[in-house]
Design a protein around this motif. Structure first.
Motif, PDB file in Angstrom:
ATOM      1  N   ARG A  58       0.820  -1.207   0.000  1.00 53.30           N
ATOM      2  CA  ARG A  58       0.000   0.000   0.000  1.00 53.30           C
ATOM      3  C   ARG A  58       0.860   1.267   0.000  1.00 53.30           C
ATOM      4  O   ARG A  58       0.571   2.220  -0.721  1.00 53.30           O
ATOM      5  CB  ARG A  58      -0.945   0.005   1.210  1.00 53.30           C
ATOM      6  N   ILE A  59       1.916   1.267   0.801  1.00 53.75           N
ATOM      7  CA  ILE A  59       2.812   2.427   0.801  1.00 53.75           C
ATOM      8  C   ILE A  59       3.483   2.577  -0.566  1.00 53.75           C
ATOM      9  O   ILE A  59       3.592   3.679  -1.109  1.00 53.75           O
ATOM     10  CB  ILE A  59       3.870   2.287   1.914  1.00 53.75           C
ATOM     11  N   GLY A  60       3.912   1.456  -1.143  1.00 52.89           N
ATOM     12  CA  GLY A  60       4.547   1.492  -2.451  1.00 52.89           C
ATOM     13  C   GLY A  60       3.604   1.989  -3.534  1.00 52.89           C
ATOM     14  O   GLY A  60       4.013   2.726  -4.438  1.00 52.89           O
ATOM     15  N   THR A  61       2.331   1.610  -3.453  1.00 53.14           N
ATOM     16  CA  THR A  61       1.349   2.095  -4.420  1.00 53.14           C
ATOM     17  C   THR A  61       1.312   3.617  -4.435  1.00 53.14           C
ATOM     18  O   THR A  61       1.290   4.251  -5.489  1.00 53.14           O
ATOM     19  CB  THR A  61      -0.043   1.541  -4.087  1.00 53.14           C
ATOM     20  N   PHE A  62       1.315   4.189  -3.236  1.00 53.00           N
ATOM     21  CA  PHE A  62       1.278   5.648  -3.142  1.00 53.00           C
ATOM     22  C   PHE A  62       2.579   6.276  -3.642  1.00 53.00           C
ATOM     23  O   PHE A  62       2.569   7.205  -4.455  1.00 53.00           O
ATOM     24  CB  PHE A  62       1.029   6.067  -1.692  1.00 53.00           C
ATOM     25  N   VAL A  63       3.704   5.746  -3.193  1.00 47.20           N
ATOM     26  CA  VAL A  63       5.000   6.352  -3.509  1.00 47.20           C
ATOM     27  C   VAL A  63       5.318   6.254  -4.998  1.00 47.20           C
ATOM     28  O   VAL A  63       5.897   7.191  -5.575  1.00 47.20           O
ATOM     29  CB  VAL A  63       6.110   5.691  -2.670  1.00 47.20           C
TER      30      VAL A  63
END
Length: 466
Positions: A284-289
């Motif tokens: 989820r963090i990677g999706t945003f970043v």
């Protein structure tokens, strides 16, 4: 904005200085896709805090389903946008309307088929995705609603960008995400619907975006073209060109689905629940970043397509070079931030000390691949914008089949840590391979070799250079 202003807006793709134009285009596209990244984070927080860690893992297990639906929308979006922008650059608004109409037709047909089959085959699908035990029932509830709402999976913002309408393209994302962020807590907490509320919030926001798109393409008259019922009829040459150019996006998206499913299944065997939870958080963090990488690629495409349609080769080269630089610079900055802030970020999604430790170390490892994470996608998008499917196929299929999957399978034999290490390593190898393809086949003067159907006239007369 009057009709003359809108015509000037589209024409500016071939006249304004490339640097400021690319900045404007990519910043709008990045804002659009980053808003979805914000929703991915808030949705994860609402589920993890409102329903629990098990529900969060269950929702992440269904993520490949969303990737498949997204792959279809990206396929018709990328293919349709390439045809629309090149048609407008060649002075053919009717060709643009037919391309957009056939893009709608293909997506709606595929969404009905995928959604219907997915609901009917949900149980074997969940087994394939690695859903077991307590996560299976929650994944079932979430997945059925997402699949049933597949028809709302895209608002065709790429087609809007193809004619230079960056603000409305951004609105398609922002309005939908705002609706989703409002609906999630209302349905999860207020109506106590749990993961079903999260799924309904996603579908509800997407439905608003679709309604805006229908008004834009079918009702609004003050545009370079408007889709009519005749444009929704299947047109063989257009369909072949659309699918040929867009198919690499589907293969990349479908390949990403396979990679996520493969990682989940490998983690079940090597890392257990803690590793699965850590991967869900990092995902989820990677999706945003990583969303700005996608925004840079999407913002570049209308410039490439329009200027290629007008045979302005120097402008095509300039846009491509600046986009590559922007992608690497952003990825490097994102990597440095995550190396420092991984701990506080992962703590936002879990109170379990073991999951927090695993997610923190994992995120730092994955971040090492972020500087080059956008290169392969951007190079593939460049060839799509030119209407050249073969190099894009090579990058999309090759990076999955020849690089990512083999590295995952081999490195996972040595444990979970090496599985994590294989992911950024694959990003670096895929980026290098994509740049080699670009160096050998990257001239924008060659698209005529792969022209099909109604676009045989796209190499229109016009001066070269900026």
């Amino acid at each position: 904005m009057g009709r003359a202003d809108r015509r000037e807006l589209a024409t500016s793709l071939g006249t304004r200085p490339v640097g400021p134009l690319l900045w404007s285009s990519t910043s709008q596209a990045t804002l659009s896709v980053t808003t979805y990244g914000v929703y991915a984070l808030t949705n994860a927080w609402f589920v993890s805090r409102g329903v629990g860690t098990t529900a969060f893992v269950a929702v992440n297990l269904v993520a490949p389903v969303l990737l498949v639906i997204g792959a279809v929308s990206t396929t018709v979006g990328a293919g349709g946008a390439s045809l629309v922008s090149r048609s407008l650059g060649a002075g053919d608004p009717r060709g643009a309307a037919r391309a957009a109409g056939n893009a709608f037709l293909v997506y709606w047909t595929a969404a009905v088929v995928i959604g219907g089959l997915g609901v009917l085959l949900i149980d074997p699908l969940l087994t394939l995705l690695g859903a077991t035990g307590a996560t299976r029932g929650l994944a079932h509830d979430y997945g059925v609603i997402i699949l049933a709402g597949a028809l709302t999976g895209t608002g065709f913002s790429s087609l809007v960008r193809a004619e230079g309408r960056m603000r409305f393209s951004t609105a398609l994302w922002v309005v939908a995400v705002v609706c989703q962020i409002v609906l999630d807590p209302l349905l999860i907490f207020g109506f106590d619907l749990g993961v079903r509320g999260a799924a309904l919030g996603t579908v509800g926001g997407q439905a608003v975006s679709v309604a805006m798109s229908l008004w834009f393409f079918f009702v609004q008259r003050d545009r370079p073209y408007r889709i009519t019922l005749a444009d929704l009829r299947p047109h063989g040459p257009t369909l072949r060109a659309l699918l040929s150019v867009g198919a690499p996006s589907f293969l990349a998206g479908f390949g990403a689905t396979l990679v996520v499913a493969l990682v989940n299944n490998l983690l079940v065997a090597t890392g257990g629940p803690v590793a699965l939870s850590a991967y869900a958080i990092c995902g989820r963090i990677g999706t945003f970043v990583l969303m700005p990488h996608l925004g840079i690629s999407q913002g570049m495409q209308p410039l490439i397509g329009y200027n290629a349609g007008r045979a302005l080769t120097a402008r095509v080269h300039r846009a491509r070079t600046l986009a590559l630089r922007a992608s690497v610079v952003y990825g490097t900055a994102a990597c440095l931030v995550l190396l420092v802030a991984a701990g506080p970020l992962t703590a936002t999604f879990t109170d379990d000390p073991a999951v927090h430790r695993e997610a923190t170390s994992t995120l730092r490892i994955l971040a090492l691949g972020y500087p080059l994470a956008g290169v392969a996608t951007l190079v593939s998008a460049y060839f799509q914008a030119l209407g050249r499917a073969r190099p894009s196929y090579a990058i999309s299929v090759g990076s999955i089949a020849a690089i990512r999957v083999p590295l995952l399978l081999v490195f996972s034999l040595f444990g979970t840590l090496w599985l994590w290490i294989s992911i950024p390593l694959a990003e670096a190898v895929a980026a290098g391979a994509a740049l080699l393809v670009l160096r050998r086949l990257g001239s924008p003067r060659e698209p005529g070799r792969e022209r099909t159907g109604p676009f045989h006239r796209l190499r229109c007369p016009g001066r070269r250079g900026p």
